[in-house]
Design an enzyme around this catalytic site. Structure first.
Site, short mmCIF file in Angstrom:
data_model
loop_
_atom_site.label_atom_id
_atom_site.label_comp_id
_atom_site.label_asym_id
_atom_site.label_seq_id
_atom_site.Cartn_x
_atom_site.Cartn_y
_atom_site.Cartn_z
N ASN A 227 0.84 -1.19 0.00
CA ASN A 227 0.00 0.00 0.00
C ASN A 227 0.87 1.24 0.00
OD1 ASN A 227 -2.62 -1.26 0.18
ND2 ASN A 227 -2.11 -1.79 2.30
N HIS A 228 0.36 2.31 -0.59
CA HIS A 228 1.10 3.57 -0.60
C HIS A 228 0.95 4.24 0.76
CE1 HIS A 228 2.58 7.49 -1.80
NE2 HIS A 228 2.89 7.00 -2.98
N PRO A 229 2.04 4.75 1.34
CA PRO A 229 1.92 5.32 2.68
C PRO A 229 1.08 6.58 2.77
CG PRO A 229 4.13 5.63 1.80
CD PRO A 229 3.44 4.71 0.86
N ARG A 282 -8.74 2.30 4.57
CA ARG A 282 -8.11 1.64 3.42
C ARG A 282 -8.57 0.19 3.28
NH1 ARG A 282 -2.84 2.75 1.21
NH2 ARG A 282 -2.08 3.58 3.20
#
Length: 402
Positions: A227-229, A282
């Site tokens: 996942n993108h931070p 998320r």
């Protein structure tokens, strides 16, 4: 065809293993005449990795377009030969522990006496000053100490290293850039200066928005795996037959992505209406996306999403990537028939020049295979060369394998 960008530039290369040889390979690929000085027995990488017909493909992939001189620098005579070669060089590259050149007698002052125009390029672990300057350096340690390793993985896995030796490669790349910049500065009337790139500091410079956020907030990033931070949705998602990577980097692309999945209405849901709240929810959003993607295959979704302007692609194995048609079009896998080791394959040139394309001008050298020619060009006569070989100062060159 015009000359390559660094044609006419002579590099004396004292580096070994990876970070330094990657730097000098870049200079060689760009056209520099790189003379690799190897200790008796040669660079350790000659004996590492997959070895075919007596040749390490690891060594071949990082030492193409170079010449090899096997020289005993533990002898005064060997240092004298090196000094004679340096007198006519533009660049000296080295990745010894800081201070080793001085211990050999090649202090900064001595190098300026030998050649006032010499640019010295050093690659090291932590920098030549500071409390860690004398520590032994290795990619794994630099990954750990730079903060890079702590940003990888998840809370479950803990810190994870990058599979490629990324700190070696980034430091070598910066060193090559610094060498070219120093050359340009010298041509413009500036001083011949020393250039340094360290593995730890080079890696820290690559941490981008992770460093920016940490400096702004004083807080460490939470390891987020694939996942993108700082963006959601963004990462690996599951189609009916496997994972696809999707990177919606802006609100416009997020809307396109969700529209293609039939989920655009989620943007009016308070849990998903902005990136900030999507980060908090998320897992819920990813589950809804995976449910929608399950109705199509990887290929179907990748074609559809890219057509809509949503960056996406399949997770390829390394062998799949090396065989990819785009990689073939870009000539990023090279095949060369070497005179003594048969066929060798290696990665190609990521920098493309329109008028002076880079090329494999000659394969990785045999150990000491260019010693006699290099010394002849430096003014040694045959008797002097044979005497140096007899004294064990100069290697005679590796026996050729059939």
């Amino acid at each position: 065809m015009s000359a390559l960008p660094l044609s006419g530039v002579r590099v004396i290369d004292l580096t070994r293993i990876l970070s330094g040889p990657f730097c000098s390979m870049i200079l060689a690929d760009l056209g520099a005449d790189v003379i690799k000085i190897e200790a008796p027995g040669g660079d350790h990488v000659r004996k590492q990795g997959e070895i075919r017909r007596g040749l390490s493909w690891y060594f071949a992939g990082f030492n193409r377009n170079k010449k090899s001189v096997e020289l005993n620098l533990r002898s005064a005579e060997g240092v004298q030969v090196l000094e004679r070669l340096l007198a006519d060089a533009d660049i000296l590259t080295e990745n010894f522990r800081p201070g080793v050149l001085g211990e050999m007698g090649l202090t900064e002052a001595r190098l300026k006496e030998i050649n006032p125009k010499l640019i010295v390029v050093s690659v090291n672990g932590y920098g030549s000053t500071g409390p860690y300057a004398d520590r032994p350096a290795f990619d794994f340690i630099a990954q750990a100490m730079s903060g890079f390793m702590a940003t990888n993985g998840t809370s479950e896995t803990g810190p994870l290293r990058s599979a490629p030796p990324i700190t070696d490669l980034v430091a070598g790349l910066y060193a090559a850039l610094g060498a070219v910049a120093a050359l340009r500065g010298r041509e413009n009337g500036g001083p011949a200066q020393r250039v340094e790139a360290s593995m730890m500091m080079s890696m820290m410079s690559m941490l981008a928005y992770l460093s920016s956020n940490a400096l702004a907030t004083g807080e460490d990033p939470v390891p987020s795996g694939n996942n993108h931070p700082i963006a959601s949705p963004y990462g690996l998602f599951r189609a009916s037959d496997g994972d696809i990577a999707v990177a919606p980097s802006t609100e416009v692309i997020v809307r396109k992505f969700l529209r293609e999945l039939g989920l655009e209405q989620l943007l009016s849901d308070p849990r998903f209406e902005s990136n900030a709240v999507r980060l908090q929810h998320r897992a819920e959003l990813n589950a809804l996306i995976n449910e929608a993607l399950a109705h199509g295959t990887q290929d179907e979704w990748i074609a559809r999403l890219n057509k809509a302007g949503v960056p996406s692609g399949r997770v390829q194995s390394l062998t799949e990537a090396l065989a990819d048609p785009q990689v073939a079009d870009q000539e990023m896998v090279l095949t060369e028939q070497t005179p003594h080791h048969g066929e060798v394959r290696m990665t190609g040139f990521p920098i493309k020049f329109s008028e002076t394309p880079l090329a494999l001008r000659h394969p990785a050298p045999e150990l000491g295979g260019n010693g006699r020619d290099v010394l002849r060009a430096a003014g040694y006569d045959e008797a002097e060369i044979e005497a140096l070989i007899a004294q064990g100062v100069l290697g005679a060159g590796s026996p050729q394998t059939a």
